[in-house]
Design a protein around this motif. Structure first.
Motif, PDB file in Angstrom:
ATOM      1  N   HIS A 170      -6.256   2.959   2.283  1.00 43.48           N
ATOM      2  CA  HIS A 170      -5.256   2.472   1.043  1.00 43.48           C
ATOM      3  C   HIS A 170      -4.903   0.864   0.949  1.00 43.48           C
ATOM      4  CE1 HIS A 170      -2.092   5.972   3.869  1.00 43.48           C
ATOM      5  NE2 HIS A 170      -3.033   6.339   2.952  1.00 43.48           N
ATOM      6  N   THR A 171      -5.467   0.315   1.954  1.00 39.53           N
ATOM      7  CA  THR A 171      -5.505  -1.460   1.491  1.00 39.53           C
ATOM      8  C   THR A 171      -7.187  -0.958   0.116  1.00 39.53           C
ATOM      9  OG1 THR A 171      -5.047  -1.867   3.316  1.00 39.53           O
ATOM     10  CG2 THR A 171      -5.624  -3.544   2.252  1.00 39.53           C
ATOM     11  N   THR A 208       0.554  -0.986   0.455  1.00 41.07           N
ATOM     12  CA  THR A 208      -0.320   0.146  -0.039  1.00 41.07           C
ATOM     13  C   THR A 208       0.908   0.902   0.048  1.00 41.07           C
ATOM     14  OG1 THR A 208       0.164  -0.015   2.440  1.00 41.07           O
ATOM     15  CG2 THR A 208      -1.757  -0.841   1.225  1.00 41.07           C
ATOM     16  N   ALA A 239       0.252  -4.698   3.870  1.00 40.97           N
ATOM     17  CA  ALA A 239      -0.518  -3.143   3.786  1.00 40.97           C
ATOM     18  C   ALA A 239      -0.005  -3.390   5.536  1.00 40.97           C
ATOM     19  CB  ALA A 239      -1.852  -3.466   3.940  1.00 40.97           C
ATOM     20  N   THR A 289      -5.863   0.403  -3.106  1.00 36.59           N
ATOM     21  CA  THR A 289      -4.636  -0.926  -3.848  1.00 36.59           C
ATOM     22  C   THR A 289      -5.406  -2.382  -4.048  1.00 36.59           C
ATOM     23  OG1 THR A 289      -2.984  -0.142  -2.022  1.00 36.59           O
ATOM     24  CG2 THR A 289      -2.879  -1.817  -3.206  1.00 36.59           C
TER      25      THR A 289
END
Ligand SMILES: Nc1ncnc2c1ncn2[C@@H]1O[C@H](COP(=O)(O)OP(=O)(O)OP(=O)(O)O)[C@@H](O)[C@H]1O
Ligand SMILES: [Mg+2]
Length: 201
Positions: free
Chosen positions: A137-138, A9, A128, A141
């Motif tokens: 963020h994950t 991430t 991550a 992604t």
């Protein structure tokens, strides 16, 4: 697992540590096609030291760039241009490929790390952080990988155990968290052995 592409991430999220665990566990070849910041450290040497595997398991980088910058910038500083057509997935198995940074790291004016993953056509493992900020963020992604129809193996969370974040990533991201790696006091080959024995990786 025969071949896997490790993304993250972010930069510094633990891709090299997780790569080392997988290389050690499966006696796999390791390939980091684009390495920036090579004047400081090369990930290939870290994985070599942590796993203690023979040199033949470590494939040479295609782009070795000195500055610790995004690949598109690090290349520019050396009057180079990263070209996807010059990077091929090695015909070795098992194989662990480590990306640079995350999925939207630019490689040149018109391609990203995502495009390299698409070219290699390998299942992707997302590393991550376990801590605050990781859900966003994950999920971003995973969304980017799905848009490109890249096969997602799962997520590995790195850092202090956080059950709520794990559950949220599995629920909202419709993905499996395959392992949770705790924060280690020191990272060395013994730590790698210990993680492989004590955790189901
Ligand atoms: N679980 C952990 N416990 C303690 N330290 C860790 C852990 N995971 C990673 N680190 C440390 O954090 C730093 C960054 O980790 P790592 O190099 O694996 O990240 P990366 O995602 O590969 O970064 P890059 O984008 O530069 O390739 C390293 O110094 C590593 O030793
Ligand atoms: Mg790394």
């Amino acid at each position: 697992m025969r071949k896997v592409f490790i993304t993250g991430t972010d930069t510094g999220v633990g891709k090299t540590l997780i790569s080392s665990l997988l290389v050690k566990k499966f006696n796999a070849y390791y390939f980091k096609p684009i390495q920036t910041g090579s004047k400081e450290e090369r990930d290939v040497n870290i994985v070599k030291n942590l796993t203690g595997l023979n040199g033949e398991y470590f494939l040479p980088e295609v782009y070795l760039l000195k500055e610790p910058l995004s690949p598109h910038l690090a290349a520019k500083r050396e009057n180079k241009k990263i070209e996807l057509k010059k990077i091929f997935c090695p015909q070795k198995e098992p194989l662990v490929v480590e990306g640079a940074g995350g999925v939207f790291v630019p490689l040149n004016e018109n391609s990203f790390m995502l495009d390299l993953m698409q070219k290699f056509s390998l299942p992707v493992l997302v590393v991550a952080r376990s801590t605050l900020g990781t859900i966003n963020h994950t999920l971003l992604t995973l969304e980017a990988l799905r848009q490109k129809k890249i096969d997602i193996l799962g997520v590995i969370l790195n850092g202090p155990l956080n059950l709520e974040n794990k559950n949220a990533i599995e629920y909202y991201g419709k993905v499996k968290v395959l392992a949770e790696i705790p924060k280690l006091k020191t990272i060395n080959s013994m730590g790698i052995e210990e993680l492989l024995t004590n955790f189901n990786i």
